[in-house]
Design a protein around this motif. Structure first.
Motif, PDB file in Angstrom:
ATOM      1  N   MET A  48      46.032  46.680  32.124  1.00  0.00           N
ATOM      2  CA  MET A  48      45.144  47.086  33.262  1.00  0.00           C
ATOM      3  C   MET A  48      43.980  46.309  33.261  1.00  0.00           C
ATOM      4  O   MET A  48      43.297  45.931  32.269  1.00  0.00           O
ATOM      5  N   ILE A  49      43.879  45.841  34.549  1.00  0.00           N
ATOM      6  CA  ILE A  49      42.562  44.858  34.915  1.00  0.00           C
ATOM      7  C   ILE A  49      41.378  45.813  35.406  1.00  0.00           C
ATOM      8  O   ILE A  49      41.743  46.385  36.510  1.00  0.00           O
ATOM      9  N   TYR A  50      40.147  45.248  35.051  1.00  0.00           N
ATOM     10  CA  TYR A  50      39.123  45.864  35.739  1.00  0.00           C
ATOM     11  C   TYR A  50      38.607  44.708  36.325  1.00  0.00           C
ATOM     12  O   TYR A  50      37.988  43.688  35.873  1.00  0.00           O
ATOM     13  N   PHE A  51      38.755  44.776  37.804  1.00  0.00           N
ATOM     14  CA  PHE A  51      38.328  43.732  38.577  1.00  0.00           C
ATOM     15  C   PHE A  51      36.938  44.257  39.183  1.00  0.00           C
ATOM     16  O   PHE A  51      36.670  45.111  39.967  1.00  0.00           O
ATOM     17  N   ARG A  52      35.879  43.469  38.641  1.00  0.00           N
ATOM     18  CA  ARG A  52      34.651  43.716  38.877  1.00  0.00           C
ATOM     19  C   ARG A  52      34.114  43.721  40.464  1.00  0.00           C
ATOM     20  O   ARG A  52      33.317  44.519  40.861  1.00  0.00           O
ATOM     21  N   GLY A  53      34.646  42.605  41.155  1.00  0.00           N
ATOM     22  CA  GLY A  53      34.081  42.405  42.196  1.00  0.00           C
ATOM     23  C   GLY A  53      33.022  41.434  42.365  1.00  0.00           C
ATOM     24  O   GLY A  53      32.016  41.503  41.322  1.00  0.00           O
ATOM     25  N   CYS A  54      32.545  40.746  43.396  1.00  0.00           N
ATOM     26  CA  CYS A  54      31.582  39.591  43.635  1.00  0.00           C
ATOM     27  C   CYS A  54      30.182  40.139  43.223  1.00  0.00           C
ATOM     28  O   CYS A  54      29.346  39.681  42.249  1.00  0.00           O
ATOM     29  N   VAL A  55      29.845  41.388  43.735  1.00  0.00           N
ATOM     30  CA  VAL A  55      28.565  41.858  43.907  1.00  0.00           C
ATOM     31  C   VAL A  55      28.141  42.388  42.299  1.00  0.00           C
ATOM     32  O   VAL A  55      27.158  42.288  41.897  1.00  0.00           O
ATOM     33  N   ALA A  56      29.176  43.227  41.937  1.00  0.00           N
ATOM     34  CA  ALA A  56      29.023  43.864  40.592  1.00  0.00           C
ATOM     35  C   ALA A  56      29.058  42.884  39.580  1.00  0.00           C
ATOM     36  O   ALA A  56      28.301  42.975  38.393  1.00  0.00           O
ATOM     37  N   ARG A  57      29.784  41.661  39.713  1.00  0.00           N
ATOM     38  CA  ARG A  57      29.973  40.959  38.734  1.00  0.00           C
ATOM     39  C   ARG A  57      28.547  39.818  38.762  1.00  0.00           C
ATOM     40  O   ARG A  57      28.186  39.222  37.585  1.00  0.00           O
TER      41      ARG A  57
ATOM     42  N   GLU B  27      39.350  36.041  33.143  1.00  0.00           N
ATOM     43  CA  GLU B  27      38.599  34.974  32.434  1.00  0.00           C
ATOM     44  C   GLU B  27      37.685  34.388  33.593  1.00  0.00           C
ATOM     45  O   GLU B  27      36.543  34.115  33.483  1.00  0.00           O
ATOM     46  N   ASN B  28      38.458  34.033  34.735  1.00  0.00           N
ATOM     47  CA  ASN B  28      37.729  33.449  35.952  1.00  0.00           C
ATOM     48  C   ASN B  28      38.037  34.266  37.120  1.00  0.00           C
ATOM     49  O   ASN B  28      38.648  33.827  38.134  1.00  0.00           O
ATOM     50  N   GLU B  29      37.544  35.162  37.068  1.00  0.00           N
ATOM     51  CA  GLU B  29      37.765  36.079  38.334  1.00  0.00           C
ATOM     52  C   GLU B  29      36.901  35.693  39.399  1.00  0.00           C
ATOM     53  O   GLU B  29      35.793  35.152  39.403  1.00  0.00           O
ATOM     54  N   THR B  30      37.709  35.554  40.562  1.00  0.00           N
ATOM     55  CA  THR B  30      37.358  34.881  41.762  1.00  0.00           C
ATOM     56  C   THR B  30      36.911  36.269  42.932  1.00  0.00           C
ATOM     57  O   THR B  30      36.639  37.264  42.585  1.00  0.00           O
TER      58      THR B  30
END
Length: 224
Positions: A1-10, A35-38
Motif C-alpha cells: 500500500m502506497i501513501y501518496f502525499r500529494g504536492c501540497v502535503a509533501r 522515493e521520488n514522488e512526483t
C-alpha cells in the motif's frame, strides 16, 4: 500500500503528511512512500495542459504499479479514481484518507479522543461534488467533536476559491472567496474549521485570522 502525499502535503503542509503517517503507524497499517514522488497530474489537467498531464500521469503510474493508494488530497483522489481511468484506461485501487480513517474508527482500530469543541466541515469540490463523498468526514467529526453544518454544505458547499488554477492566476478572487468561506464558519460559531484537502486547507488558512483554527481531518484526529 502506497501513501501518496500529494504536492501540497509533501512540499508545503508537512503537518498533514506527518499526522497521517502517525495514524497509519498507530493502527499498524503497512505502507510505503514513493522515493521520488512526483505529481499525480491534477493541476495540469485543471489548467488545460492535458498533453503534459498525460505524460506526468504515465510516469507516476510506473512508480505506483498495481499497489493500493492512500491519498490525503481530494484532487489526487479524484485524479487517480476518475481521470486515470478516463484518460489512461487504468482503474486504480485508491482510497481517500477520510474513508480509510472512518473505516478504522468503525472497526475500533482507531479511537480518537473526543474534542469538546464546535467544529464545522468544508467539503472539497473534488471529494464532494465530483465524487459524492460527503459522509465519511462527517461521520468521523460527529463521533469526535460537536459537529455543526454551515449553511452552504455538501453539494451546495462554497468552493474554497483555490481550484482550477484560480489561486495562481487570480489571487484576489481566491482570497475573497476564502474569506467568505471563513465567514460561513464564523456564522455558525465554529471554533475549528476542518477540511480534507491540502489545497483547500492552504487557501483557507491564508484567509483566516487564526490559521490554527483551520485543520485537516488527520490533524483533528491527532489533536491534543
Amino acid at each position: 500500500m502506497i501513501y501518496f502525499r500529494g504536492c501540497v502535503a509533501r512540499e508545503k503542509l508537512n503537518n498533514i503528511a506527518d499526522a497521517t503517517e502517525k495514524i497509519l503507524k498507530h493502527t499498524g497499517i503497512d505502507y510505503k512512500l514513493l522515493e521520488n514522488e512526483t505529481c499525480c497530474g491534477s493541476f495540469l489537467l485543471r489548467t488545460g495542459f492535458v498533453s503534459d498531464a498525460k505524460e506526468v500521469m504515465k510516469n507516476t503510474l510506473k512508480e505506483i504499479g498495481e499497489e493500493k493508494i492512500i491519498t490525503s488530497c481530494a484532487g489526487c483522489y479524484k485524479t487517480f479514481k476518475k481521470d486515470y481511468k478516463e484518460i489512461l484506461g487504468v482503474e486504480l485501487d485508491v482510497v481517500h484518507t477520510s474513508q480509510l480513517f472512518n473505516g478504522l474508527i468503525k472497526k475500533g482500530k482507531l479511537k480518537p479522543l473526543f474534542l469538546d469543541k464546535i467544529v464545522t466541515y468544508h467539503d472539497p469540490c473534488h471529494l464532494g461534488r465530483h465524487l459524492g463523498e460527503y459522509n465519511a468526514p462527517r461521520e468521523i467529526l460527529d463521533n469526535i467533536s460537536n459537529l455543526v453544518e454551515m449553511e452552504r454544505n455538501k453539494e451546495k458547499s462554497r468552493c474554497c476559491g483555490a481550484g482550477g488554477g484560480v489561486r495562481a492566476a487570480f489571487p484576489e478572487i481566491t482570497e475573497n472567496i476564502a474569506k467568505m468561506r471563513i465567514k460561513d464558519a464564523e456564522d455558525v460559531e465554529a471554533e475549528i474549521l476542518v477540511t480534507s484537502c491540502p489545497f483547500c486547507l492552504l487557501n483557507l488558512k491564508s484567509a483566516s485570522k487564526d490559521d490554527k483554527k483551520v485543520l485537516d481531518l488527520s490533524e483533528i484526529i491527532m489533536f491534543k
